[in-house]
Design a protein around this motif. Structure first.
Motif, PDB file in Angstrom:
ATOM      1  N   ILE A 127       0.868  -1.175   0.000  1.00 22.24           N
ATOM      2  CA  ILE A 127       0.000   0.000   0.000  1.00 22.24           C
ATOM      3  C   ILE A 127       0.911   1.232   0.000  1.00 22.24           C
ATOM      4  O   ILE A 127       1.565   1.529   0.991  1.00 22.24           O
ATOM      5  CB  ILE A 127      -0.925   0.002   1.224  1.00 22.24           C
ATOM      6  CG1 ILE A 127      -1.758  -1.288   1.243  1.00 22.24           C
ATOM      7  CG2 ILE A 127      -1.844   1.219   1.215  1.00 22.24           C
ATOM      8  CD1 ILE A 127      -2.555  -1.494   2.520  1.00 22.24           C
ATOM      9  N   THR A 128       0.964   1.931  -1.124  1.00 18.59           N
ATOM     10  CA  THR A 128       1.922   3.030  -1.278  1.00 18.59           C
ATOM     11  C   THR A 128       1.354   4.386  -0.901  1.00 18.59           C
ATOM     12  O   THR A 128       2.107   5.333  -0.691  1.00 18.59           O
ATOM     13  CB  THR A 128       2.436   3.096  -2.728  1.00 18.59           C
ATOM     14  OG1 THR A 128       1.332   3.317  -3.614  1.00 18.59           O
ATOM     15  CG2 THR A 128       3.114   1.784  -3.111  1.00 18.59           C
ATOM     16  N   GLU A 132      -9.672   7.294   6.041  1.00 18.27           N
ATOM     17  CA  GLU A 132      -9.868   5.991   6.666  1.00 18.27           C
ATOM     18  C   GLU A 132      -9.638   4.866   5.661  1.00 18.27           C
ATOM     19  O   GLU A 132     -10.353   4.750   4.661  1.00 18.27           O
ATOM     20  CB  GLU A 132     -11.287   5.884   7.228  1.00 18.27           C
ATOM     21  CG  GLU A 132     -11.551   4.575   7.954  1.00 18.27           C
ATOM     22  CD  GLU A 132     -12.989   4.426   8.407  1.00 18.27           C
ATOM     23  OE1 GLU A 132     -13.231   3.653   9.348  1.00 18.27           O
ATOM     24  OE2 GLU A 132     -13.865   5.086   7.811  1.00 18.27           O
ATOM     25  N   VAL A 133      -8.632   4.052   5.939  1.00 16.20           N
ATOM     26  CA  VAL A 133      -8.311   2.897   5.101  1.00 16.20           C
ATOM     27  C   VAL A 133      -8.028   1.722   6.027  1.00 16.20           C
ATOM     28  O   VAL A 133      -7.234   1.835   6.963  1.00 16.20           O
ATOM     29  CB  VAL A 133      -7.094   3.162   4.188  1.00 16.20           C
ATOM     30  CG1 VAL A 133      -6.745   1.904   3.383  1.00 16.20           C
ATOM     31  CG2 VAL A 133      -7.367   4.332   3.252  1.00 16.20           C
ATOM     32  N   VAL A 156      -4.691   1.104   8.505  1.00 15.65           N
ATOM     33  CA  VAL A 156      -3.321   0.978   8.013  1.00 15.65           C
ATOM     34  C   VAL A 156      -2.828   2.314   7.490  1.00 15.65           C
ATOM     35  O   VAL A 156      -3.601   3.230   7.220  1.00 15.65           O
ATOM     36  CB  VAL A 156      -3.225  -0.084   6.898  1.00 15.65           C
ATOM     37  CG1 VAL A 156      -3.549  -1.470   7.438  1.00 15.65           C
ATOM     38  CG2 VAL A 156      -4.138   0.272   5.727  1.00 15.65           C
ATOM     39  N   GLN A 157      -1.511   2.405   7.370  1.00 15.06           N
ATOM     40  CA  GLN A 157      -0.845   3.566   6.815  1.00 15.06           C
ATOM     41  C   GLN A 157      -0.048   3.150   5.584  1.00 15.06           C
ATOM     42  O   GLN A 157       0.134   1.955   5.308  1.00 15.06           O
ATOM     43  CB  GLN A 157       0.080   4.203   7.856  1.00 15.06           C
ATOM     44  CG  GLN A 157      -0.639   4.673   9.108  1.00 15.06           C
ATOM     45  CD  GLN A 157      -1.654   5.769   8.826  1.00 15.06           C
ATOM     46  OE1 GLN A 157      -1.433   6.633   7.970  1.00 15.06           O
ATOM     47  NE2 GLN A 157      -2.779   5.729   9.537  1.00 15.06           N
ATOM     48  N   ALA A 175      -6.807   4.879  -1.354  1.00 17.81           N
ATOM     49  CA  ALA A 175      -5.509   4.216  -1.218  1.00 17.81           C
ATOM     50  C   ALA A 175      -5.011   3.803  -2.592  1.00 17.81           C
ATOM     51  O   ALA A 175      -5.786   3.665  -3.548  1.00 17.81           O
ATOM     52  CB  ALA A 175      -5.611   3.003  -0.294  1.00 17.81           C
ATOM     53  N   VAL A 176      -3.694   3.585  -2.669  1.00 21.96           N
ATOM     54  CA  VAL A 176      -3.079   3.055  -3.884  1.00 21.96           C
ATOM     55  C   VAL A 176      -2.349   1.778  -3.510  1.00 21.96           C
ATOM     56  O   VAL A 176      -1.559   1.757  -2.560  1.00 21.96           O
ATOM     57  CB  VAL A 176      -2.092   4.056  -4.515  1.00 21.96           C
ATOM     58  CG1 VAL A 176      -1.418   3.439  -5.745  1.00 21.96           C
ATOM     59  CG2 VAL A 176      -2.815   5.340  -4.897  1.00 21.96           C
ATOM     60  N   LEU A 177      -2.631   0.733  -4.261  1.00 20.90           N
ATOM     61  CA  LEU A 177      -2.032  -0.576  -4.030  1.00 20.90           C
ATOM     62  C   LEU A 177      -1.074  -0.876  -5.179  1.00 20.90           C
ATOM     63  O   LEU A 177      -1.453  -0.800  -6.352  1.00 20.90           O
ATOM     64  CB  LEU A 177      -3.137  -1.631  -3.969  1.00 20.90           C
ATOM     65  CG  LEU A 177      -2.741  -3.051  -3.573  1.00 20.90           C
ATOM     66  CD1 LEU A 177      -2.256  -3.076  -2.128  1.00 20.90           C
ATOM     67  CD2 LEU A 177      -3.922  -3.992  -3.758  1.00 20.90           C
ATOM     68  N   GLU A 178       0.180  -1.212  -4.849  1.00 21.82           N
ATOM     69  CA  GLU A 178       1.159  -1.578  -5.873  1.00 21.82           C
ATOM     70  C   GLU A 178       1.369  -3.086  -5.846  1.00 21.82           C
ATOM     71  O   GLU A 178       1.800  -3.651  -4.838  1.00 21.82           O
ATOM     72  CB  GLU A 178       2.487  -0.855  -5.646  1.00 21.82           C
ATOM     73  CG  GLU A 178       3.501  -1.134  -6.750  1.00 21.82           C
ATOM     74  CD  GLU A 178       4.762  -0.302  -6.599  1.00 21.82           C
ATOM     75  OE1 GLU A 178       5.826  -0.891  -6.307  1.00 21.82           O
ATOM     76  OE2 GLU A 178       4.668   0.936  -6.749  1.00 21.82           O
TER      77      GLU A 178
END
Length: 368
Positions: free
Chosen positions: A101-102, A107-108, A115-116, A135-138
């Motif tokens: 998670i980049t 709220e995530v 998470v952060q 959020a951005v997921l790599e």
């Protein structure tokens, strides 16, 4: 926060069967290669032998027999460096790899835990965003998945197939969108099988592209996908005929009924009248000229990795955005057509400088 033409991915299966056929052997080594079965292009390295690969790279010591037969090798004992073998993905050993998670704003959660940025998402875990969170997921192949506010997505498969992508391996990834929407920027590296996003009603499979998938219900039931770059294959999950989507086109998959039809994306709305500066805490401006519903998003960055506001504004009404801090913001808007497919983006930065608020006028009184 699943083709004979050629097909870009398998037609819909249950998640368990889909992942098993794509990644595990399941004792199917004796079966013939199906027309739509994912195949890995394996490049032979010096000192490789089929029997040796069966011990280090393939799922069993007997897998070399099927590989030799599928590649019509006259002598299975002789393979040469640089030779490319067609190997069914189900015969390749695989290792689970985590996604990272980049970016996190608002709220995530992963499961029930907040998470952060920097946290990992492992195979089988879900990523959920709140109303003002994104959020951005790599993924392990470098692909990036932007998860918009009020969304829920599950990383169903994340497997390194064979060796590392830099040597002689590939990646197999599968995302499941349960609610909301995601925007995918798929890397153009070699994969063991196409990157896919599934929903309860559709399967979206791609090879190196930029596309969106939406399942939030506000624009109507079913799944919608739009392609901004590359090629997408969109198939209904119930086995109805699907369609190929190239850049600039989208389609909707209803819960039942006719097969999806590709339609050209709506042009970007005109945001030239949007002020550069807002001096009140409530950001508001009209969309009086619009004849279609417009999706409006506000982000902290020009790439829209950090989206904090996401809303659909009916035609002819006013956009109202509350809760923003004094800062430079980025707004983008896109029109929706009659089936809820979203069009091209129009982006405009603006500055909010509303604190301290000016005092309310006390005199003269009205009409005084």
């Amino acid at each position: 926060m699943t083709a004979a033409r050629p097909r870009l991915h398998r037609r819909a299966h249950s998640p368990t069967r889909h992942l098993a056929l794509a990644i595990a052997g399941l004792g199917l080594q004796g079966m013939a290669l199906a027309a739509d079965e994912p195949v890995f292009q394996f490049t032979v390295s010096p000192r490789d032998t089929l029997i040796g690969l069966s011990q280090t790279t393939f799922v069993s010591r007997q897998a070399w027999r099927e590989v030799a037969r599928l590649n019509r090798l006259p002598d299975p004992n002789r393979i040469t460096p640089g030779q490319v073998l067609r190997v069914p993905v189900r015969l390749m050993r695989s290792t689970p790899v985590a996604a990272r998670i980049t970016s996190v704003v608002g709220e995530v959660k992963v499961g029930d835990t907040s998470v952060q940025a920097g946290a990992e998402l492992t195979q089988g875990q879900s990523l959920q965003t709140g109303d003002g969170g994104s959020a951005v997921l790599e993924l392990a192949d470098g692909s990036r998945v932007r998860v918009t506010p009020s969304s829920l997505a599950e990383l169903q498969a994340s497997q390194q197939v064979g060796a590392s992508p830099a040597t002689n391996g590939g990646f197999a990834g599968l995302m499941r969108l349960v609610r909301g929407s995601v925007e995918v920027l798929a890397s153009k590296v070699r994969r063991a099988k196409p990157l896919e996003v599934t929903t309860p009603t559709a399967v979206v499979g791609v090879r190196g592209t930029h596309y969106r998938v939406n399942l939030d219900g506000e624009a109507g039931p079913g799944t919608r996908s739009e392609v901004l770059e590359g090629l997408v294959r969109l198939d209904p999950a119930d086995g109805r005929a699907g369609t190929d989507l190239r850049a600039g086109f989208g389609a909707a998959v209803a819960d039942a009924g006719a097969a999806p039809t590709a339609v050209a994306l709506q042009t970007a709305p005109d945001l030239s009248a949007l002020p550069d500066l807002f001096e009140r805490p409530l950001v508001r401006f009209p969309l009086a000229a619009e004849t279609a519903t417009v999706r409006v998003q506000v982000a902290q960055d020009a790439e829209f990795d950090r989206v904090v506001s996401d809303q659909r504004v009916p035609a002819g009404t006013e956009v109202r955005i509350a809760g923003l801090d004094d800062a430079r913001w980025y707004l983008r808007a896109r029109r929706l057509d009659g089936q809820g497919t979203e069009g091209f983006d129009s982006v405009r930065p603006f500055v909010l400088k509303a604190r301290p608020e000016p005092p309310a006028s006390s005199s003269p009184r009205a009409n005084g």
